[in-house]
Design a protein around this motif. Sequence first.
Motif, PDB file in Angstrom:
ATOM      1  N   ARG A  88      41.416  16.616  23.710  1.00  0.00           N
ATOM      2  CA  ARG A  88      40.480  16.864  22.625  1.00  0.00           C
ATOM      3  C   ARG A  88      41.186  17.164  21.316  1.00  0.00           C
ATOM      4  NH1 ARG A  88      36.111  21.075  24.703  1.00  0.00           N
ATOM      5  NH2 ARG A  88      37.713  22.414  23.912  1.00  0.00           N
ATOM      6  N   ARG A 143      32.023  23.122  26.554  1.00  0.00           N
ATOM      7  CA  ARG A 143      30.926  22.668  25.683  1.00  0.00           C
ATOM      8  C   ARG A 143      30.808  23.509  24.417  1.00  0.00           C
ATOM      9  NH1 ARG A 143      27.795  22.556  30.167  1.00  0.00           N
ATOM     10  NH2 ARG A 143      26.508  24.270  29.452  1.00  0.00           N
ATOM     11  N   ILE A 144      30.975  24.827  24.531  1.00  0.00           N
ATOM     12  CA  ILE A 144      30.736  25.689  23.369  1.00  0.00           C
ATOM     13  C   ILE A 144      31.978  25.915  22.509  1.00  0.00           C
ATOM     14  CG2 ILE A 144      28.819  26.852  24.513  1.00  0.00           C
ATOM     15  CD1 ILE A 144      30.665  29.351  24.757  1.00  0.00           C
ATOM     16  N   ASP A 145      33.143  25.550  22.996  1.00  0.00           N
ATOM     17  CA  ASP A 145      34.395  25.754  22.262  1.00  0.00           C
ATOM     18  C   ASP A 145      34.585  24.635  21.235  1.00  0.00           C
ATOM     19  OD1 ASP A 145      36.896  26.618  21.423  1.00  0.00           O
ATOM     20  OD2 ASP A 145      37.935  25.745  23.145  1.00  0.00           O
ATOM     21  N   ARG A 146      33.795  24.658  20.191  1.00  0.00           N
ATOM     22  CA  ARG A 146      33.805  23.585  19.190  1.00  0.00           C
ATOM     23  C   ARG A 146      35.083  23.567  18.348  1.00  0.00           C
ATOM     24  NH1 ARG A 146      29.087  21.456  20.118  1.00  0.00           N
ATOM     25  NH2 ARG A 146      27.209  22.695  20.335  1.00  0.00           N
ATOM     26  N   ARG A 147      35.759  24.709  18.267  1.00  0.00           N
ATOM     27  CA  ARG A 147      37.000  24.766  17.485  1.00  0.00           C
ATOM     28  C   ARG A 147      38.229  24.510  18.356  1.00  0.00           C
ATOM     29  NH1 ARG A 147      36.440  30.285  14.317  1.00  0.00           N
ATOM     30  NH2 ARG A 147      35.546  30.930  16.269  1.00  0.00           N
ATOM     31  N   HIS A 148      38.006  24.185  19.620  1.00  0.00           N
ATOM     32  CA  HIS A 148      39.087  23.836  20.555  1.00  0.00           C
ATOM     33  C   HIS A 148      40.156  24.919  20.634  1.00  0.00           C
ATOM     34  CE1 HIS A 148      37.112  20.007  20.527  1.00  0.00           C
ATOM     35  NE2 HIS A 148      37.312  19.893  19.234  1.00  0.00           N
ATOM     36  N   GLY A 188      30.901  30.850  16.739  1.00  0.00           N
ATOM     37  CA  GLY A 188      29.457  30.645  16.729  1.00  0.00           C
ATOM     38  C   GLY A 188      28.762  31.975  16.964  1.00  0.00           C
TER      39      GLY A 188
END
Length: 151
Positions: free
Chosen positions: A10, A47-52, A109
């Motif tokens: 990712r 799924r929720i770790d948008r900032r990787h 978030g």
Amino acid sequence: MTFQSLAAERLPAARTLTGGLTSPSPNLVLYDGVCGLCNRTVRFLLRIDRRHRLCFAPLQGQTAARLAERHGFPTDVRTLVYVRNFGLKRERVHVRSDGVLRIFGDVGGLWWLLSLLRIVPRFLRDALYDWVARHRYGWFGKYDSCPLPSP
């Protein structure tokens, strides 16, 4: 493909860490690879770790063994281990409820609000954590081996 390699895909580049380990992010979640609850939790965090900010490895693996030797934490599969600043000089290990709450603080978030539960005394949080850990195989099942996520 492991959860750790999925997290690596990712991100554009991985860092080389001490001991020849590579990590695409500064934080590592060590989890019980055969636990149904733990695997669902990892999928949820992906799924929720948008900032990787997270990568993952099973407690049954070599990465966990090396870190346990370095930091002296138990590799008991009832203990989630969160390693912040993985591979850096300021590397810190958080276990059980502290690890869970710090993970939510780091994914950002609105999830960071859960990290405010650290105001609850640790002995109470860890008692709840231990109770769930004792019953998780019965409630969520157990795999014969660590399952791999779908691409």
